[in-house]
Design a protein around this motif. Sequence first.
Motif, short mmCIF file in Angstrom:
data_model
loop_
_atom_site.label_atom_id
_atom_site.label_comp_id
_atom_site.label_asym_id
_atom_site.label_seq_id
_atom_site.Cartn_x
_atom_site.Cartn_y
_atom_site.Cartn_z
N TYR A 108 -5.18 -1.50 6.23
CA TYR A 108 -5.41 -0.29 5.18
C TYR A 108 -5.39 0.90 5.89
CZ TYR A 108 -10.32 -0.55 6.79
OH TYR A 108 -11.55 -0.34 7.47
N ALA B 92 -9.28 10.71 1.87
CA ALA B 92 -9.36 9.15 1.95
C ALA B 92 -10.79 9.07 2.33
CB ALA B 92 -8.39 8.56 3.06
N ASP C 161 -2.57 -0.65 -6.07
CA ASP C 161 -4.05 -1.22 -5.69
C ASP C 161 -4.07 -2.61 -5.20
OD1 ASP C 161 -4.83 1.28 -6.54
OD2 ASP C 161 -6.13 0.63 -8.02
N VAL D 242 -2.82 4.53 4.98
CA VAL D 242 -3.82 5.85 4.79
C VAL D 242 -3.46 6.81 5.47
CG1 VAL D 242 -6.05 6.97 4.96
CG2 VAL D 242 -5.87 4.61 3.91
N LYS E 204 0.22 8.16 4.54
CA LYS E 204 0.26 9.14 3.35
C LYS E 204 -0.44 10.44 3.56
CE LYS E 204 -1.57 7.22 -0.29
NZ LYS E 204 -2.38 6.82 -1.44
N ALA F 42 0.74 -1.29 0.00
CA ALA F 42 0.16 -0.04 -0.14
C ALA F 42 0.82 1.31 -0.03
CB ALA F 42 -1.03 -0.09 1.29
N TYR G 202 -6.53 7.69 -8.43
CA TYR G 202 -6.56 7.25 -7.06
C TYR G 202 -6.33 5.94 -6.84
CZ TYR G 202 -11.41 5.49 -7.84
OH TYR G 202 -12.27 4.93 -8.47
N GLN G 203 -5.61 5.58 -5.47
CA GLN G 203 -5.49 4.43 -5.03
C GLN G 203 -6.45 3.52 -4.21
OE1 GLN G 203 -2.08 4.10 -2.15
NE2 GLN G 203 -1.74 1.93 -2.53
N SER G 204 -6.88 2.25 -4.61
CA SER G 204 -7.80 1.61 -4.10
C SER G 204 -7.65 0.27 -3.17
CB SER G 204 -8.91 1.44 -5.48
OG SER G 204 -9.51 2.41 -5.95
N THR H 277 -7.13 8.07 -1.73
CA THR H 277 -7.40 6.64 -1.15
C THR H 277 -8.65 6.34 -1.12
OG1 THR H 277 -5.21 6.84 -0.22
CG2 THR H 277 -6.57 4.74 0.00
#
Length: 595
Positions: free
Chosen positions: A67, A92, A52, A71, A74, A47, A198-200, A169
């Motif tokens: 997770y 996020a 992703d 987050v 970041k 992550a 975006y990151q998922s 995110t």
Amino acid sequence: MATNDTNSHEEERNFEDFGLDSRILRALSKLSFVKPTLVQSHIIPLALSGKDILARARTGSGKTAAYSLPVIQKILKAKENANYDSSSATRALILVPTRELAEQVTKQVNKMLIYCSKKLKIVNVAGNMPVQLQKPMLAEKPDIIVTTPSKIAAHLESQNLDIRDSLETLVIDEADLILSYGYEEDLQKILSYLPNVYQSFLMSATMTKDVESLKKLILRDPVILNLEEDKDELALLTQYCVRCSEIDKFLLIYVILKLRLIKGKCILFVNDIDRSYRLKLFLEQFSIRSCVLNSELPLNSRYHIVEEFNKGIYDYIIATDENELKGEKDEEYETLENSNSEAISKPASESTKSSRRKRDMEYGVSRGIDFVNVSAVINFDFPTTAKSYIHRIGRTARGDKSGMSLSFVVPKELYGQHKAVSCPTTERDEEIYARVEKQQREKGAVIKPYVFDMKQVEGFRYRMGDALKAVTKAAIKEARQKEVKQEILNSERLKSHFEDNPNDLNFLRHDKVLHPARIRPHMKHIPSYLMPKVAYSSVNEQSETSEVGHVYFRGSSSNKHRKGRKSYGQRQKNDPLKTFSAGKSNRIRKRQKTA
């Protein structure tokens, strides 16, 4: 292209190895997070590198921290690299299927933010509060928003929030439930308001067609982590099954709880709301206190019930698993005949009027909620899907702690013999159990059969019968109405009154008697002639299994271990119900020898 990863054995890591902010590390130390779990050790570095991720891992494996930590890291890094004025933005979005899970995730993340709460703000907008009243909360541009898809979709449509340029995110927790709860349309709306890049993260306990659909919709070249349980983790959970008639379920639950054959906190799952009150009122006849958790209760009351249970205020919680109301099915059996599926989807023993009562369709108790230190899960009503079974038993044996599950399965030929206490879902117990057994066998787990020696508990039957006669339909209806009305009052008080009047805690107890009428004092105690002789030793003395928090059941498979045992010390480790007449038999034999 997506890459696959499994639980290959790697060197043990520390949280310091991930390069996390010192404030995060201090918070983890305060929370006694010593070593990352398998899930965390795989997800966190991926992550942080910007990948992703689609992760499948069992309930209680540490997915929330897996997770949440990336987050938080970041966002803290982004704030350090930006000017203060431009750092205020929602970066996020964490989507969960139920309001209970939203509250839980928010609390857990807040604990990780204890040393950087001034720098980073998280809000939960999944509650019952109207959208417009929540607008001021979102106007402050919180860094992290936790919510259900329907609520955030409403905010985006009302233009209470703009995340097109700021979101970095997107997390979907319990991804396998998101679509089965009817959030597909809401997700489509949400995606139209998101930025192009975006990151998922998708987190799930099972891999289903719904998860595959979300993967194609949301993820870009994801890393797929299929983190199966280790053999050691499987050994932490002991699973048992009892085959009996519908009325014998009440007899056995009375014996199990009254004789304290299970120590510690216990969750009893039923399949509809009326059943939860029937069981609660039945147990009250014997002065066994419990609380009820279902979708009719106000949201604040449900939060409070779970908190009180976790604090150990009471030991037994009767939870209504209403996943079948939301259309959750086992994928491979989704093409069942309509007649069969109707039997599952229709709430049992509820009148048309009761069915129309307002329920919270974002309620969920068998999924995601972190019930703390649960020693045992009892499936009083067997679940209607194998998927639901997995999530129910996932409420115990969490982390490194042991636990057990006990499921009552009614053979098809015994279904409907006792209509007063019958549940429609029971008709398919054996069919669902066959799926569950196959599923567990494929994972390397075994559901041990346990056969009660019914001759040993037959003396308790007349008391069970008297108690059931007192639990009439009128009593259930009255208790149900009284509970809902009382909880509405309680939830209003919870907002401010409780803070100003802490002594009112006793008023908010959720295990108080609902329907005291017709409770006879003599039912509270078990006569000495009925008490198992060996049960005293098994319950009160510390045996080799008591460190788990309950007395293990010994099934038919354990008979071979009892052969040759003659000493009292060895005999007391057997199931009390199998041996409770041993003391009496020994005395008779001694008299015969003397004669």
